[in-house]
Design a protein around this motif. Structure first.
Motif, PDB file in Angstrom:
ATOM      1  N   ILE A 198      16.854 -10.859  57.201  1.00  0.00           N
ATOM      2  CA  ILE A 198      17.613  -9.767  56.580  1.00  0.00           C
ATOM      3  C   ILE A 198      16.988  -9.341  55.251  1.00  0.00           C
ATOM      4  O   ILE A 198      16.793  -8.136  55.016  1.00  0.00           O
ATOM      5  CB  ILE A 198      19.090 -10.154  56.394  1.00  0.00           C
ATOM      6  CG1 ILE A 198      19.737 -10.459  57.758  1.00  0.00           C
ATOM      7  CG2 ILE A 198      19.844  -9.038  55.689  1.00  0.00           C
ATOM      8  CD1 ILE A 198      19.717  -9.295  58.722  1.00  0.00           C
ATOM      9  N   LEU A 214      13.958  -7.284  55.952  1.00  0.00           N
ATOM     10  CA  LEU A 214      14.322  -5.951  56.432  1.00  0.00           C
ATOM     11  C   LEU A 214      14.804  -5.064  55.282  1.00  0.00           C
ATOM     12  O   LEU A 214      14.485  -3.873  55.224  1.00  0.00           O
ATOM     13  CB  LEU A 214      15.418  -6.064  57.496  1.00  0.00           C
ATOM     14  CG  LEU A 214      15.724  -4.782  58.276  1.00  0.00           C
ATOM     15  CD1 LEU A 214      14.563  -4.422  59.197  1.00  0.00           C
ATOM     16  CD2 LEU A 214      17.011  -4.939  59.086  1.00  0.00           C
ATOM     17  N   PHE A 261      13.298  -1.559  53.979  1.00  0.00           N
ATOM     18  CA  PHE A 261      14.137  -0.373  53.800  1.00  0.00           C
ATOM     19  C   PHE A 261      13.924   0.236  52.411  1.00  0.00           C
ATOM     20  O   PHE A 261      13.769   1.458  52.266  1.00  0.00           O
ATOM     21  CB  PHE A 261      15.612  -0.754  53.997  1.00  0.00           C
ATOM     22  CG  PHE A 261      16.576   0.363  53.739  1.00  0.00           C
ATOM     23  CD1 PHE A 261      16.846   1.302  54.717  1.00  0.00           C
ATOM     24  CD2 PHE A 261      17.208   0.476  52.505  1.00  0.00           C
ATOM     25  CE1 PHE A 261      17.738   2.342  54.482  1.00  0.00           C
ATOM     26  CE2 PHE A 261      18.094   1.509  52.259  1.00  0.00           C
ATOM     27  CZ  PHE A 261      18.361   2.443  53.243  1.00  0.00           C
ATOM     28  N   PHE A 277      13.215  -9.155  62.436  1.00  0.00           N
ATOM     29  CA  PHE A 277      14.663  -8.934  62.535  1.00  0.00           C
ATOM     30  C   PHE A 277      15.147  -9.017  63.983  1.00  0.00           C
ATOM     31  O   PHE A 277      16.136  -9.705  64.277  1.00  0.00           O
ATOM     32  CB  PHE A 277      15.036  -7.572  61.947  1.00  0.00           C
ATOM     33  CG  PHE A 277      16.421  -7.121  62.309  1.00  0.00           C
ATOM     34  CD1 PHE A 277      17.529  -7.696  61.711  1.00  0.00           C
ATOM     35  CD2 PHE A 277      16.617  -6.139  63.279  1.00  0.00           C
ATOM     36  CE1 PHE A 277      18.818  -7.297  62.063  1.00  0.00           C
ATOM     37  CE2 PHE A 277      17.897  -5.737  63.634  1.00  0.00           C
ATOM     38  CZ  PHE A 277      19.001  -6.319  63.031  1.00  0.00           C
ATOM     39  N   TYR A 312      17.664 -11.698  65.575  1.00  0.00           N
ATOM     40  CA  TYR A 312      18.931 -11.230  66.160  1.00  0.00           C
ATOM     41  C   TYR A 312      19.106 -11.761  67.583  1.00  0.00           C
ATOM     42  O   TYR A 312      20.193 -12.225  67.948  1.00  0.00           O
ATOM     43  CB  TYR A 312      18.969  -9.704  66.156  1.00  0.00           C
ATOM     44  CG  TYR A 312      20.286  -9.140  66.626  1.00  0.00           C
ATOM     45  CD1 TYR A 312      21.321  -8.923  65.724  1.00  0.00           C
ATOM     46  CD2 TYR A 312      20.508  -8.848  67.964  1.00  0.00           C
ATOM     47  CE1 TYR A 312      22.544  -8.418  66.150  1.00  0.00           C
ATOM     48  CE2 TYR A 312      21.730  -8.353  68.400  1.00  0.00           C
ATOM     49  CZ  TYR A 312      22.738  -8.138  67.488  1.00  0.00           C
ATOM     50  OH  TYR A 312      23.952  -7.663  67.919  1.00  0.00           O
ATOM     51  N   PRO A 348      21.602  -3.892  67.162  1.00  0.00           N
ATOM     52  CA  PRO A 348      20.174  -3.948  66.777  1.00  0.00           C
ATOM     53  C   PRO A 348      19.485  -2.585  66.812  1.00  0.00           C
ATOM     54  O   PRO A 348      18.652  -2.289  65.955  1.00  0.00           O
ATOM     55  CB  PRO A 348      19.566  -4.908  67.800  1.00  0.00           C
ATOM     56  CG  PRO A 348      20.492  -4.888  68.960  1.00  0.00           C
ATOM     57  CD  PRO A 348      21.848  -4.674  68.392  1.00  0.00           C
ATOM     58  N   VAL A 379      20.116  -0.463  63.688  1.00  0.00           N
ATOM     59  CA  VAL A 379      19.309  -0.901  62.538  1.00  0.00           C
ATOM     60  C   VAL A 379      17.889  -0.360  62.656  1.00  0.00           C
ATOM     61  O   VAL A 379      17.326   0.182  61.698  1.00  0.00           O
ATOM     62  CB  VAL A 379      19.297  -2.443  62.445  1.00  0.00           C
ATOM     63  CG1 VAL A 379      18.325  -2.904  61.362  1.00  0.00           C
ATOM     64  CG2 VAL A 379      20.696  -2.972  62.155  1.00  0.00           C
TER      65      VAL A 379
END
Length: 399
Positions: A69, A72, A76, A119, A123, A141, A144
């Protein structure tokens, strides 16, 4: 030799081709009073990337699952930052780079590829029993991934955004997402994709030039026509290292996205076959490592990285041969460009660590006389038995 040994040799050979070809293309400016800037920068990035490969091969890949996370989120933030004026650098009409100086810079979309793989792997590992459900196995998923892809598309970079979506869907299907979910989603987004392709002028022009590049040979069809000329000039054995004619300011991006064209011109059809064979071998031995992964996260992390290399190489080769519209997809380990090389080498380092962890696990298994080997446990946990059997057959095959 173990599979990871062969992968290291493959990467070294690909880097060797890269050094020779980038030097060849950089001779164009060096021979006319230039400083060989692109070649020197490429060597610098190879050194940094090699160091990161070694570091990543020593770090336990399970830390990546714990940090999936945060990684990720960093991706971002970087994708948002590159869109801000004054931070992102505009090159060829697209804002894709964050530059620190003339040499050092980062392309957030390249980092996003690894971030998405980590990620999605994490997941799937955490939600293995719920992957067949629509909400948990697909909607969460893919939403995202859609956010990350939308930011990449905003740069604009349609090719990388589509690449991230395709790569994620492949991993989710392998992880147990029902194909019917994917099919209905594709049908639902098709009108949106059509609008993005045909309502944006430069994309529409590029698509039409792909269908008939000779309609505008000195404009939109120029680059792919020059690529055809270079590939055709190479013949069977090529013109020889350093003897490319299309690099003499005829073929744009000859040292980056279209470097495979220069390899075809200088090393000929045989050189092209060697490069294709090296990438097929990389995927082959990557799948062998995936097959021996000791846990679900390692399995999908290795699978994602392996598919990333194979899919990216296939798309780049399809672009330079005119099979798909021209897109800025670099050829892993060969194209000059720091970010692509950096994160590709990091991916190889992670793959090597998965292989080494699997070897340790197998050794412990033999010492403790476990009743069931790790791969059998993996097959039981996999919701798609067909996929597991296919990987097993590929991994067990020997010439």
């Amino acid at each position: 030799m173990k599979p990871w040994h062969i992968i290291v040799y493959i990467v070294v050979v690909l880097l060797g081709f890269s050094v020779v070809t980038v030097y060849s293309t950089d001779m164009t400016t060096s021979g006319s009073g230039g400083t060989g800037y692109q070649f020197i920068k490429h060597l610098l990035w190879i050194g940094i990337a090699s160091l990161l490969l070694v570091i990543m091969s020593k770090i336990d890949y399970h830390y990546l699952q714990k940090l999936s996370i945060p990684i990720l989120v960093v991706s971002f933030v970087l994708l948002v930052m590159v869109l801000l004026p004054g931070i992102g650098t505009v090159t060829n009409g697209a804002r894709r780079w964050i530059r620190f100086n003339r040499i050092l810079g980062i392309q957030p979309s390249e980092f996003a590829k690894l971030a998405v793989i980590i990620f999605v792997s994490s997941y799937i590992a955490k939600n293995q029993s719920r992957m067949s459900k629509f909400t948990y196995g697909f909607i969460f998923p893919i939403m995202v991934v859609a956010v990350i892809s939308a930011l990449v598309l905003k740069e604009p970079d349609f090719g990388t955004a589509a690449f991230l979506a395709i790569l994620s869907v492949i991993m989710l299907i392998a992880g147990g997402t029902r194909i019917i979910f994917v099919l209905f989603t594709v049908m639902a987004v098709t009108p949106c994709v059509h609008k993005m392709l045909f309502d944006v002028p430069f994309r529409k022009i590029r698509l039409l030039s792909f269908l008939d590049p000779w309609k505008d040979p000195s404009g939109t069809g120029y680059q792919i026509i020059q690529s055809y000329i270079a590939l055709g000039s190479g013949g069977l054995t090529g013109l020889g290292p350093g003897s490319s004619r299309q690099k003499l300011f005829f073929l744009p991006e000859s040292n980056s996205d279209f470097i495979f064209t220069i390899i075809g011109e200088e090393f000929g059809f045989l050189g092209v076959i060697v490069i294709i064979g090296l990438f097929l071998s990389l995927v082959w031995y990557g799948l062998k490592i995936v097959h021996t992964a000791k846990d679900i996260f390692g399995f999908f992390l290795g699978l994602g990285i392996t598919v990333m290399f194979g899919l990216q190489a296939a798309l780049n080769m399809a672009v330079i041969s005119g099979l798909v519209p021209t897109k800025g997809i670099p050829l892993p380990f060969l194209s000059s460009g720091g970010s692509s090389l950096l994160f590709s080498m990091m991916g190889i380092g992670i793959l090597l660590n998965i292989a080494k962890q699997s070897e340790v696990s197998e050794t412990v298994s033999l010492v403790t006389d476990r009743e069931e080997p790790p791969k059998k446990e993996l097959e039981k946990m996999m919701p798609l038995g067909i996929w597991s059997k296919m990987i097993t057959k590929v991994a067990d095959f020997s010439w």
